[in-house]
Design an enzyme around this catalytic site. Structure first.
Site, short mmCIF file in Angstrom:
data_model
loop_
_atom_site.label_atom_id
_atom_site.label_comp_id
_atom_site.label_asym_id
_atom_site.label_seq_id
_atom_site.Cartn_x
_atom_site.Cartn_y
_atom_site.Cartn_z
N ARG A 247 21.88 6.58 -1.01
CA ARG A 247 23.34 6.62 -1.10
C ARG A 247 23.90 5.41 -0.38
NH1 ARG A 247 23.44 9.31 -4.66
NH2 ARG A 247 24.55 11.21 -5.16
N GLU A 276 31.21 2.04 -4.17
CA GLU A 276 31.09 2.15 -5.63
C GLU A 276 32.40 2.69 -6.20
OE1 GLU A 276 27.61 4.30 -6.87
OE2 GLU A 276 26.39 3.44 -5.27
N HIS A 294 23.36 1.79 -9.53
CA HIS A 294 23.21 3.24 -9.35
C HIS A 294 22.62 3.90 -10.61
CE1 HIS A 294 24.83 6.87 -6.91
NE2 HIS A 294 23.69 7.17 -7.52
P1 NAD Z 1 16.06 16.35 -0.56
O1 NAD Z 1 17.10 17.24 -0.02
O2 NAD Z 1 14.88 16.95 -1.26
O3 NAD Z 1 15.50 15.39 0.60
C1 NAD Z 1 16.30 14.74 1.54
C2 NAD Z 1 15.56 14.79 2.86
O4 NAD Z 1 16.23 13.94 3.81
C3 NAD Z 1 15.50 16.19 3.50
O5 NAD Z 1 14.15 16.52 3.76
C4 NAD Z 1 16.33 16.07 4.78
O6 NAD Z 1 15.82 16.85 5.84
C5 NAD Z 1 16.18 14.59 5.08
N1 NAD Z 1 17.22 14.01 5.91
C6 NAD Z 1 18.57 14.21 5.84
N2 NAD Z 1 19.19 13.41 6.72
C7 NAD Z 1 18.23 12.71 7.36
C8 NAD Z 1 18.24 11.73 8.38
N3 NAD Z 1 19.38 11.30 8.92
N4 NAD Z 1 17.06 11.22 8.78
C9 NAD Z 1 15.90 11.65 8.24
N5 NAD Z 1 15.82 12.58 7.29
C10 NAD Z 1 16.98 13.09 6.84
O7 NAD Z 1 16.82 15.34 -1.55
P2 NAD Z 1 16.16 14.42 -2.67
O8 NAD Z 1 16.12 15.14 -3.96
O9 NAD Z 1 14.91 13.82 -2.14
O10 NAD Z 1 17.29 13.31 -2.78
C11 NAD Z 1 17.58 12.45 -1.70
C12 NAD Z 1 18.83 11.66 -1.98
O11 NAD Z 1 18.60 10.73 -3.04
C13 NAD Z 1 20.01 12.50 -2.53
O12 NAD Z 1 20.70 13.17 -1.53
C14 NAD Z 1 20.85 11.45 -3.21
O13 NAD Z 1 21.78 10.94 -2.29
C15 NAD Z 1 19.85 10.37 -3.59
N6 NAD Z 1 19.72 10.24 -5.04
C16 NAD Z 1 19.99 9.03 -5.60
C17 NAD Z 1 19.90 8.88 -6.97
C18 NAD Z 1 20.19 7.55 -7.63
O14 NAD Z 1 20.61 7.54 -8.76
N7 NAD Z 1 19.95 6.44 -6.95
C19 NAD Z 1 19.53 9.97 -7.79
C20 NAD Z 1 19.23 11.18 -7.18
C21 NAD Z 1 19.34 11.31 -5.80
#
Ligand code: NAD
Length: 319
Positions: A247, A276, A294
């Site tokens: 993000r 964005e 993105h």
């Molecule tokens: P998820 O919830 O499975 O995993 C996120 C992990 O990050 C969790 O285990 C959580 O404990 C950990 N976390 C949260 N804050 C933290 C911090 N400050 N330090 C360390 N760990 C921390 O989510 P996911 O499915 O793996 O997705 C992760 C992120 O990817 C989403 O939240 C989204 O923002 C992003 N994403 C981006 C796109 C894109 O198009 N680029 C698409 C999908 C998701």
């Protein structure tokens, strides 16, 4: 009467077909944010499907008493006031697992791209390739390899774990940090041969200090603060590489620019931006950054999985 669904940021044909087959009426015409409330109320939409563009804030929820469900096709729900909607009886869901593989693959693409300057070479070759071939060969000739290097994964959830699997499959070592400690068996399957790799998350400092490449997979932080800022950049190996497909804002963009200027960070890859859809032009013009707009989850396969998952959620909810 058919449930009326506004798919305001689109929906894959797989989802559209399944919804229609199950009696839902789906409108895929995009309504601008300022017209959304009127559209929902005047046209009687009970469901709004969004990706990241359409925002469902408190005002929309308050103004649309007949809204029953909001579904985010994808993961991050920072464009929806989730708790508020749920308090008001609106069902809110996302499709968390459908896009993990797509985001992990884009991450690997950025990693390979910055390791060899491929993104920049692709900009220069059409313009100067015929006249300055040898010069460009020298410029992009100082690449590095991923195999044998250490990838630091920050945020070890679904996408972080998928990325770790790709990295391991490409011969990298993986160090992972997660806010809450995790011990995970990652199952790799290569041509029917199975291998399981056990990864225990480490401290943030340890991961940042020892990684050659760093990749972010955390959600937008509730306090809006960056997970990688000035202090973290200082701790990195000189000439570290960093990719953010998580993000905008989880990597401090100003601190990143400075780290690229001093050479602390050699190259970066960004799919997401603080502002964005109008990212900072200094970032876009920085020739040390591989860029994408993105598109982490935007593969045909992921969108198809998302579409089907949305349909399944709605069929279950309204049955
Ligand atoms: P998820 O919830 O499975 O995993 C996120 C992990 O990050 C969790 O285990 C959580 O404990 C950990 N976390 C949260 N804050 C933290 C911090 N400050 N330090 C360390 N760990 C921390 O989510 P996911 O499915 O793996 O997705 C992760 C992120 O990817 C989403 O939240 C989204 O923002 C992003 N994403 C981006 C796109 C894109 O198009 N680029 C698409 C999908 C998701």
């Amino acid at each position: 009467m058919a449930v009326k669904v506004l798919a305001n940021d689109g929906i894959a044909p797989s989802g559209l077909k399944k919804l229609k087959e199950n009696g839902f009426e789906v409108d895929t015409d995009k309504r601008e944010q300022e017209d959304l409330i009127d559209a929902i109320n005047d046209e009687g939409f009970q469901v709004v499907l969004v990706r990241s563009a359409t925002k469902i804030r408190k005002e929309v929820i308050d103004a649309c008493p007949n809204l029953k469900a909001v579904i985010r096709g994808g993961v991050g729900m920072d464009n929806i006031d989730v708790e508020y909607a749920r308090e008001k009886g609106v069902m809110v869901s996302n499709t968390p697992a459908a896009s993990s593989q797509a985001v992990a693959e884009l991450t690997m693409a950025h990693l390979y791209s910055i390791a060899r300057g491929l993104y920049d070479s692709n900009r220069q070759m059409p313009v100067n390739g015929a006249t300055e071939f040898k010069k460009l060969k020298k410029k992009y000739g100082g690449g590095t390899e991923l195999r044998g290097k250490t990838l630091g994964v920050i945020g070890f959830g679904r996408i972080g774990q998928y990325t770790a699997k790709y990295a391991l499959g490409n011969g990298m070592k993986v160090l992972a940090y997660n806010r809450t400690r995790k011990v995970v068996d990652l199952d790799l399957e290569i041509e029917g041969v199975n291998a399981s790799v056990n990864i225990e998350t480490q401290s943030k400092d340890h991961v940042i200090e020892n990684a050659d490449f760093i990749s972010l997979h955390v959600p937008a932080q509730a306090d809006g603060k960056a997970v990688i800022g000035e202090g973290e950049f200082k701790m990195m190996k000189d000439g570290c590489y960093i990719v953010n497909t998580a993000r905008g804002g989880v990597v401090d963009e100003k601190a990143l620019q400075e780290a690229l200027e001093t050479g602390k960070v050699a190259y970066a890859g960004l799919d997401v931006f603080e502002n964005e859809p109008t990212p900072a032009t200094e970032l876009l013009k920085n020739d040390k950054i591989s860029l994408s707009p993105h598109i982490g989850a935007a593969t045909a396969e992921a969108q198809s999985r998302i579409g089907t998952e949305i349909a399944d959620i709605l069929i279950e909810h309204f049955k």
